[in-house]
Design a protein around this motif. Structure first.
Motif, mmCIF file in Angstrom:
data_model
loop_
_atom_site.group_PDB
_atom_site.id
_atom_site.type_symbol
_atom_site.label_atom_id
_atom_site.label_comp_id
_atom_site.label_asym_id
_atom_site.label_seq_id
_atom_site.Cartn_x
_atom_site.Cartn_y
_atom_site.Cartn_z
ATOM 1 N N ILE A 1 3.094 36.248 96.032
ATOM 2 C CA ILE A 1 3.231 35.174 97.006
ATOM 3 C C ILE A 1 2.605 33.909 96.424
ATOM 4 O O ILE A 1 1.711 33.982 95.574
ATOM 5 C CB ILE A 1 2.573 35.514 98.361
ATOM 6 C CG1 ILE A 1 1.071 35.786 98.179
ATOM 7 C CG2 ILE A 1 3.260 36.697 99.010
ATOM 8 C CD1 ILE A 1 0.330 35.972 99.482
ATOM 9 N N SER A 2 3.107 32.752 96.879
ATOM 10 C CA SER A 2 2.567 31.496 96.379
ATOM 11 C C SER A 2 1.940 30.712 97.520
ATOM 12 O O SER A 2 2.280 30.885 98.686
ATOM 13 C CB SER A 2 3.660 30.661 95.717
ATOM 14 O OG SER A 2 4.573 30.182 96.683
ATOM 15 N N LYS A 3 1.019 29.842 97.128
ATOM 16 C CA LYS A 3 0.365 28.964 98.093
ATOM 17 C C LYS A 3 0.164 27.613 97.430
ATOM 18 O O LYS A 3 -0.222 27.544 96.265
ATOM 19 C CB LYS A 3 -0.986 29.550 98.517
ATOM 20 C CG LYS A 3 -1.608 28.856 99.717
ATOM 21 C CD LYS A 3 -2.778 29.645 100.261
ATOM 22 C CE LYS A 3 -3.300 29.045 101.553
ATOM 23 N NZ LYS A 3 -4.407 29.846 102.132
ATOM 24 N N ARG A 4 0.442 26.554 98.166
ATOM 25 C CA ARG A 4 0.276 25.206 97.624
ATOM 26 C C ARG A 4 -0.937 24.545 98.280
ATOM 27 O O ARG A 4 -1.041 24.472 99.501
ATOM 28 C CB ARG A 4 1.535 24.372 97.875
ATOM 29 C CG ARG A 4 1.497 22.991 97.241
ATOM 30 C CD ARG A 4 2.801 22.257 97.459
ATOM 31 N NE ARG A 4 3.873 22.809 96.657
ATOM 32 C CZ ARG A 4 4.119 22.478 95.401
ATOM 33 N NH1 ARG A 4 3.337 21.598 94.777
ATOM 34 N NH2 ARG A 4 5.121 23.008 94.757
ATOM 35 N N LEU A 5 -1.864 24.089 97.416
ATOM 36 C CA LEU A 5 -3.060 23.401 97.885
ATOM 37 C C LEU A 5 -3.231 22.112 97.092
ATOM 38 O O LEU A 5 -3.210 22.143 95.856
ATOM 39 C CB LEU A 5 -4.307 24.282 97.700
ATOM 40 C CG LEU A 5 -4.387 25.574 98.519
ATOM 41 C CD1 LEU A 5 -5.570 26.416 98.062
ATOM 42 C CD2 LEU A 5 -4.501 25.254 100.005
ATOM 43 N N ARG B 1 0.435 24.518 92.966
ATOM 44 C CA ARG B 1 0.897 25.821 93.407
ATOM 45 C C ARG B 1 0.129 26.932 92.681
ATOM 46 O O ARG B 1 -0.065 26.884 91.463
ATOM 47 C CB ARG B 1 2.397 25.994 93.142
ATOM 48 C CG ARG B 1 2.964 27.320 93.693
ATOM 49 C CD ARG B 1 4.445 27.457 93.410
ATOM 50 N NE ARG B 1 5.229 26.431 94.081
ATOM 51 C CZ ARG B 1 5.605 26.483 95.360
ATOM 52 N NH1 ARG B 1 5.257 27.518 96.104
ATOM 53 N NH2 ARG B 1 6.317 25.500 95.867
ATOM 54 N N TYR B 2 -0.295 27.912 93.471
ATOM 55 C CA TYR B 2 -1.011 29.067 92.938
ATOM 56 C C TYR B 2 -0.240 30.327 93.288
ATOM 57 O O TYR B 2 0.337 30.435 94.376
ATOM 58 C CB TYR B 2 -2.425 29.157 93.525
ATOM 59 C CG TYR B 2 -3.262 27.930 93.280
ATOM 60 C CD1 TYR B 2 -4.140 27.866 92.209
ATOM 61 C CD2 TYR B 2 -3.173 26.818 94.129
ATOM 62 C CE1 TYR B 2 -4.916 26.737 91.976
ATOM 63 C CE2 TYR B 2 -3.942 25.684 93.907
ATOM 64 C CZ TYR B 2 -4.804 25.650 92.828
ATOM 65 O OH TYR B 2 -5.562 24.537 92.608
ATOM 66 N N TRP B 3 -0.224 31.273 92.364
ATOM 67 C CA TRP B 3 0.441 32.543 92.592
ATOM 68 C C TRP B 3 -0.583 33.659 92.734
ATOM 69 O O TRP B 3 -1.532 33.737 91.956
ATOM 70 C CB TRP B 3 1.404 32.865 91.453
ATOM 71 C CG TRP B 3 2.642 32.024 91.515
ATOM 72 C CD1 TRP B 3 2.893 30.872 90.841
ATOM 73 C CD2 TRP B 3 3.791 32.278 92.327
ATOM 74 N NE1 TRP B 3 4.131 30.370 91.176
ATOM 75 C CE2 TRP B 3 4.706 31.216 92.085
ATOM 76 C CE3 TRP B 3 4.143 33.273 93.230
ATOM 77 C CZ2 TRP B 3 5.944 31.144 92.719
ATOM 78 C CZ3 TRP B 3 5.384 33.202 93.856
ATOM 79 C CH2 TRP B 3 6.260 32.146 93.607
ATOM 80 N N ARG B 4 -0.360 34.500 93.750
ATOM 81 C CA ARG B 4 -1.201 35.695 93.951
ATOM 82 C C ARG B 4 -0.340 36.907 93.624
ATOM 83 O O ARG B 4 0.674 37.163 94.287
ATOM 84 C CB ARG B 4 -1.729 35.750 95.377
ATOM 85 C CG ARG B 4 -2.718 34.626 95.685
ATOM 86 C CD ARG B 4 -3.134 34.629 97.144
ATOM 87 N NE ARG B 4 -3.768 35.888 97.520
ATOM 88 C CZ ARG B 4 -4.119 36.204 98.765
ATOM 89 N NH1 ARG B 4 -3.860 35.353 99.756
ATOM 90 N NH2 ARG B 4 -4.700 37.351 99.031
ATOM 91 N N THR C 1 -5.067 35.769 90.944
ATOM 92 C CA THR C 1 -4.639 34.407 91.249
ATOM 93 C C THR C 1 -4.509 33.618 89.957
ATOM 94 O O THR C 1 -5.425 33.614 89.130
ATOM 95 C CB THR C 1 -5.641 33.712 92.179
ATOM 96 O OG1 THR C 1 -5.714 34.428 93.408
ATOM 97 C CG2 THR C 1 -5.219 32.272 92.450
#
Length: 299
Positions: A132-136, A140-143, A152
Protein backbone atom coordinates in the motif's frame (compact mmCIF):
# COMPACT_ATOMS: atom_id res chain seq x y z
CA UNK A 1 59.52 24.84 -2.75
CA UNK A 2 58.64 21.39 -1.40
CA UNK A 3 55.66 21.22 0.95
CA UNK A 4 56.21 19.21 4.14
CA UNK A 5 54.16 18.47 7.25
CA UNK A 6 55.95 17.10 10.32
CA UNK A 7 58.88 16.29 8.07
CA UNK A 8 56.69 14.31 5.65
CA UNK A 9 57.08 15.41 2.02
CA UNK A 10 53.80 16.28 0.31
CA UNK A 11 54.18 15.70 -3.42
CA UNK A 12 53.44 18.59 -5.75
CA UNK A 13 50.98 16.52 -7.75
CA UNK A 14 47.24 16.08 -8.13
CA UNK A 15 44.59 13.45 -7.60
CA UNK A 16 42.51 13.03 -10.72
CA UNK A 17 38.79 12.70 -10.01
CA UNK A 18 35.81 12.29 -12.30
CA UNK A 19 32.04 12.90 -12.21
CA UNK A 20 29.54 10.24 -11.17
CA UNK A 21 25.87 10.34 -10.28
CA UNK A 22 25.15 10.04 -6.56
CA UNK A 23 22.25 9.32 -4.21
CA UNK A 24 21.90 9.26 -0.44
CA UNK A 25 19.88 6.56 1.30
CA UNK A 26 18.71 7.09 4.88
CA UNK A 27 18.32 3.72 6.61
CA UNK A 28 16.56 3.53 9.97
CA UNK A 29 15.89 0.67 12.35
CA UNK A 30 14.67 0.01 15.89
CA UNK A 31 18.27 0.03 17.15
CA UNK A 32 21.53 1.67 16.01
CA UNK A 33 23.07 -1.77 15.60
CA UNK A 34 20.50 -2.96 13.05
CA UNK A 35 20.70 0.30 11.12
CA UNK A 36 24.48 -0.10 10.88
CA UNK A 37 24.19 -3.75 9.84
CA UNK A 38 21.83 -2.79 7.02
CA UNK A 39 24.09 0.07 5.91
CA UNK A 40 27.22 -2.07 5.89
CA UNK A 41 25.49 -4.93 4.10
CA UNK A 42 24.03 -2.58 1.48
CA UNK A 43 27.46 -1.11 0.76
CA UNK A 44 29.21 -4.46 0.45
CA UNK A 45 31.08 -5.21 -2.79
CA UNK A 46 30.92 -1.52 -3.75
CA UNK A 47 34.54 -0.43 -3.64
CA UNK A 48 35.22 0.52 -7.26
CA UNK A 49 33.21 0.78 -10.46
CA UNK A 50 36.12 -1.01 -12.13
CA UNK A 51 34.26 -4.20 -11.25
CA UNK A 52 31.29 -3.23 -9.05
CA UNK A 53 27.86 -1.86 -9.97
CA UNK A 54 28.42 1.14 -7.69
CA UNK A 55 30.71 2.70 -5.12
CA UNK A 56 29.02 2.98 -1.73
CA UNK A 57 29.69 3.27 1.99
CA UNK A 58 28.16 4.57 5.18
CA UNK A 59 28.56 8.33 5.30
CA UNK A 60 27.70 8.78 8.98
CA UNK A 61 25.55 7.64 11.86
CA UNK A 62 22.28 9.53 12.38
CA UNK A 63 20.53 10.29 15.65
CA UNK A 64 16.74 9.83 15.92
CA UNK A 65 16.15 13.57 15.57
CA UNK A 66 17.89 13.48 12.17
CA UNK A 67 15.78 10.73 10.57
CA UNK A 68 12.32 10.84 8.93
CA UNK A 69 10.75 8.38 11.37
CA UNK A 70 12.52 9.37 14.59
CA UNK A 71 14.53 6.18 14.88
CA UNK A 72 18.31 5.57 14.88
CA UNK A 73 19.83 5.47 11.41
CA UNK A 74 22.74 5.74 9.04
CA UNK A 75 23.19 7.57 5.77
CA UNK A 76 24.73 5.73 2.84
CA UNK A 77 26.11 7.44 -0.26
CA UNK A 78 25.96 5.52 -3.55
CA UNK A 79 27.79 6.51 -6.75
CA UNK A 80 27.44 5.17 -10.30
CA UNK A 81 28.33 6.32 -13.80
CA UNK A 82 24.73 7.15 -14.84
CA UNK A 83 21.26 7.61 -13.35
CA UNK A 84 20.08 4.37 -14.94
CA UNK A 85 23.01 2.46 -13.42
CA UNK A 86 22.46 4.17 -10.08
CA UNK A 87 18.75 3.34 -10.04
CA UNK A 88 19.44 -0.33 -10.75
CA UNK A 89 22.24 -0.60 -8.18
CA UNK A 90 20.36 1.25 -5.43
CA UNK A 91 17.10 -0.66 -5.99
CA UNK A 92 18.89 -4.00 -5.93
CA UNK A 93 20.90 -3.12 -2.84
CA UNK A 94 17.94 -1.75 -0.88
CA UNK A 95 15.81 -4.73 -1.88
CA UNK A 96 18.38 -7.39 -1.08
CA UNK A 97 20.19 -5.81 1.88
CA UNK A 98 17.85 -3.36 3.62
CA UNK A 99 14.38 -4.82 3.13
CA UNK A 100 15.74 -8.19 4.30
CA UNK A 101 17.23 -6.69 7.48
CA UNK A 102 15.08 -6.75 10.65
CA UNK A 103 13.08 -3.60 11.57
CA UNK A 104 14.51 -1.35 8.83
CA UNK A 105 13.03 1.38 6.64
CA UNK A 106 14.66 3.37 3.81
CA UNK A 107 14.24 7.01 2.79
CA UNK A 108 15.64 9.46 0.27
CA UNK A 109 18.35 11.73 1.64
CA UNK A 110 18.79 14.31 -1.15
CA UNK A 111 16.56 17.14 -2.43
CA UNK A 112 14.15 16.15 -5.17
CA UNK A 113 15.06 18.05 -8.32
CA UNK A 114 14.42 17.28 -11.96
CA UNK A 115 16.73 14.26 -12.01
CA UNK A 116 15.42 11.47 -9.79
CA UNK A 117 15.33 7.69 -9.62
CA UNK A 118 12.54 5.32 -8.60
CA UNK A 119 13.42 2.95 -5.76
CA UNK A 120 10.40 2.21 -3.58
CA UNK A 121 8.10 2.26 -6.61
CA UNK A 122 10.00 -0.70 -8.03
CA UNK A 123 10.45 -2.60 -4.78
CA UNK A 124 6.71 -2.43 -4.07
CA UNK A 125 6.03 -5.38 -6.36
CA UNK A 126 7.62 -7.66 -3.79
CA UNK A 127 4.40 -7.12 -1.83
CA UNK A 128 2.62 -9.34 -4.37
CA UNK A 129 -0.38 -7.02 -4.53
CA UNK A 130 -0.63 -6.41 -0.78
CA UNK A 131 1.61 -3.34 -0.81
CA UNK A 132 0.00 0.00 0.00
CA UNK A 133 1.14 3.57 -0.59
CA UNK A 134 0.74 6.74 1.40
CA UNK A 135 1.50 10.30 0.34
CA UNK A 136 2.84 12.74 2.93
CA UNK A 137 4.04 16.28 2.20
CA UNK A 138 4.08 15.55 -1.52
CA UNK A 139 6.17 12.38 -1.17
CA UNK A 140 4.97 8.84 -1.74
CA UNK A 141 5.96 6.00 0.57
CA UNK A 142 5.38 2.30 0.02
CA UNK A 143 4.62 -0.18 2.81
CA UNK A 144 5.54 -3.71 1.79
CA UNK A 145 4.39 -6.59 4.01
CA UNK A 146 7.26 -8.65 5.42
CA UNK A 147 7.50 -11.24 8.16
CA UNK A 148 8.11 -8.82 11.05
CA UNK A 149 5.53 -6.26 9.93
CA UNK A 150 6.01 -3.77 7.08
CA UNK A 151 9.03 -2.46 5.22
CA UNK A 152 8.63 1.25 4.43
CA UNK A 153 10.52 2.70 1.48
CA UNK A 154 10.26 6.11 -0.12
CA UNK A 155 9.30 5.92 -3.79
CA UNK A 156 11.49 8.59 -5.42
CA UNK A 157 15.11 9.39 -4.56
CA UNK A 158 16.95 12.54 -5.55
CA UNK A 159 20.26 12.41 -7.39
CA UNK A 160 23.16 14.79 -7.89
CA UNK A 161 26.39 14.93 -9.85
CA UNK A 162 29.12 13.89 -7.45
CA UNK A 163 32.89 13.58 -7.62
CA UNK A 164 34.63 10.21 -7.42
CA UNK A 165 38.21 9.05 -7.50
CA UNK A 166 39.85 11.61 -5.24
CA UNK A 167 42.77 9.97 -3.48
CA UNK A 168 45.88 10.22 -1.37
CA UNK A 169 48.70 7.67 -1.22
CA UNK A 170 50.86 7.19 1.87
CA UNK A 171 54.43 5.89 1.47
CA UNK A 172 55.94 4.42 4.61
CA UNK A 173 59.02 2.65 5.92
CA UNK A 174 57.34 0.11 8.20
CA UNK A 175 54.11 -1.71 7.20
CA UNK A 176 52.49 -1.57 10.65
CA UNK A 177 53.31 2.11 11.11
CA UNK A 178 52.15 2.92 7.59
CA UNK A 179 48.83 1.22 8.27
CA UNK A 180 48.45 3.08 11.57
CA UNK A 181 49.08 6.41 9.85
CA UNK A 182 46.57 5.56 7.11
CA UNK A 183 44.00 4.59 9.74
CA UNK A 184 44.54 7.95 11.44
CA UNK A 185 43.90 9.69 8.12
CA UNK A 186 40.73 7.65 7.55
CA UNK A 187 39.42 8.52 11.01
CA UNK A 188 39.79 12.23 10.34
CA UNK A 189 38.39 12.07 6.79
CA UNK A 190 35.28 10.20 7.86
CA UNK A 191 34.32 13.16 10.03
CA UNK A 192 33.85 15.21 6.84
CA UNK A 193 30.24 15.56 5.65
CA UNK A 194 29.19 14.48 2.17
CA UNK A 195 32.07 12.05 1.57
CA UNK A 196 32.69 8.33 1.71
CA UNK A 197 35.82 6.18 1.54
CA UNK A 198 34.51 3.12 -0.33
CA UNK A 199 37.34 0.60 0.18
CA UNK A 200 37.52 -1.85 3.14
CA UNK A 201 38.04 0.19 6.28
CA UNK A 202 38.54 3.16 3.95
CA UNK A 203 41.89 1.79 2.72
CA UNK A 204 42.97 0.25 -0.60
CA UNK A 205 46.07 -1.95 -0.56
CA UNK A 206 45.64 -2.88 -4.24
CA UNK A 207 45.87 0.47 -5.96
CA UNK A 208 45.31 0.20 -9.69
CA UNK A 209 46.37 1.75 -12.96
CA UNK A 210 44.30 2.04 -16.13
CA UNK A 211 44.81 -0.87 -18.54
CA UNK A 212 46.71 -4.13 -18.44
CA UNK A 213 48.89 -6.42 -20.54
CA UNK A 214 45.78 -8.62 -20.60
CA UNK A 215 43.27 -7.15 -23.05
CA UNK A 216 40.18 -8.14 -21.07
CA UNK A 217 41.20 -6.18 -17.97
CA UNK A 218 40.22 -2.52 -17.60
CA UNK A 219 42.71 -2.02 -14.77
CA UNK A 220 45.63 -3.79 -13.14
CA UNK A 221 47.98 -3.46 -10.18
CA UNK A 222 49.77 -0.13 -9.86
CA UNK A 223 53.25 -1.49 -10.50
CA UNK A 224 54.95 1.88 -9.97
CA UNK A 225 53.80 1.84 -6.33
CA UNK A 226 54.48 -1.85 -5.60
CA UNK A 227 57.57 -2.21 -3.35
CA UNK A 228 58.09 -5.83 -4.40
CA UNK A 229 58.52 -4.81 -8.05
CA UNK A 230 61.19 -2.20 -7.38
CA UNK A 231 64.08 -2.88 -9.79
CA UNK A 232 61.82 -4.76 -12.19
CA UNK A 233 59.57 -1.89 -13.33
CA UNK A 234 59.70 1.90 -13.46
CA UNK A 235 59.15 2.53 -9.75
CA UNK A 236 58.31 5.90 -8.18
CA UNK A 237 59.18 4.70 -4.67
CA UNK A 238 62.16 5.94 -2.66
CA UNK A 239 64.44 3.06 -1.62
CA UNK A 240 63.39 3.14 2.04
CA UNK A 241 59.66 2.73 1.29
CA UNK A 242 58.40 -0.76 2.08
CA UNK A 243 54.63 -0.22 2.26
CA UNK A 244 52.07 1.88 0.37
CA UNK A 245 48.39 2.46 1.14
CA UNK A 246 45.82 4.47 -0.81
CA UNK A 247 42.65 6.19 0.38
CA UNK A 248 40.01 6.79 -2.30
CA UNK A 249 37.49 9.58 -1.72
CA UNK A 250 34.02 10.03 -3.25
CA UNK A 251 31.95 13.09 -2.44
CA UNK A 252 28.78 14.96 -3.30
CA UNK A 253 30.82 18.06 -4.18
CA UNK A 254 34.36 18.86 -5.25
CA UNK A 255 34.77 21.00 -2.14
CA UNK A 256 33.90 18.10 0.16
CA UNK A 257 36.47 15.86 -1.54
CA UNK A 258 39.12 18.57 -1.36
CA UNK A 259 38.45 19.22 2.33
CA UNK A 260 38.69 15.51 3.15
CA UNK A 261 41.93 15.32 1.16
CA UNK A 262 43.51 18.11 3.20
CA UNK A 263 42.40 16.64 6.52
CA UNK A 264 43.64 13.19 5.55
CA UNK A 265 47.07 14.51 4.57
CA UNK A 266 47.49 16.37 7.86
CA UNK A 267 46.35 13.42 9.96
CA UNK A 268 48.46 10.89 8.03
CA UNK A 269 51.71 12.88 8.13
CA UNK A 270 53.15 10.87 11.03
CA UNK A 271 56.68 9.64 11.83
CA UNK A 272 58.06 6.97 9.47
CA UNK A 273 55.82 8.17 6.64
CA UNK A 274 58.27 9.20 3.92
CA UNK A 275 55.83 11.04 1.67
CA UNK A 276 52.19 11.51 0.76
CA UNK A 277 51.28 11.69 -2.90
CA UNK A 278 48.28 11.04 -5.17
CA UNK A 279 47.40 9.04 -8.26
CA UNK A 280 46.60 10.58 -11.62
CA UNK A 281 46.73 9.72 -15.28
CA UNK A 282 48.09 12.95 -16.69
CA UNK A 283 44.66 14.54 -16.81
CA UNK A 284 43.22 11.97 -19.23
CA UNK A 285 40.85 10.25 -16.79
CA UNK A 286 38.82 13.04 -15.21
CA UNK A 287 38.30 16.81 -15.23
CA UNK A 288 38.83 17.38 -11.49
CA UNK A 289 42.50 17.88 -10.60
CA UNK A 290 42.94 18.08 -6.83
CA UNK A 291 46.46 19.42 -6.30
CA UNK A 292 47.73 18.50 -2.86
CA UNK A 293 49.64 21.70 -1.92
CA UNK A 294 46.68 23.80 -3.05
CA UNK A 295 44.11 22.04 -0.87
CA UNK A 296 46.44 22.25 2.11
CA UNK A 297 46.57 26.02 1.62
CA UNK A 298 42.79 26.37 1.28
CA UNK A 299 41.80 24.01 4.09
Amino acid sequence: MTTAINGVAIADTFAEAFPMTAARAIITADTPAWAEIAGRTMSGYATSVIACDAEAAIERVLTPDETPDGRPGVSVLVFAFSRDALEKALTNRVGQCVMTCPTTACYNGLPLGEKTINVGGKLRFFGDGWQISKRLDGKRYWRIPVMDGDFTCEEIFGTTKGVAGGNIILLGIDPAETLAATEAAVLMMRACPDVILPFPGGIARSGSKVGSKYKKLRASTNTAFSPGLRGLVDSVLPPEVQCVYEIVIDGLTLESVERATALGIRAGALPRIVAITAGNYGGKLGPFHIRLPDVLTRY
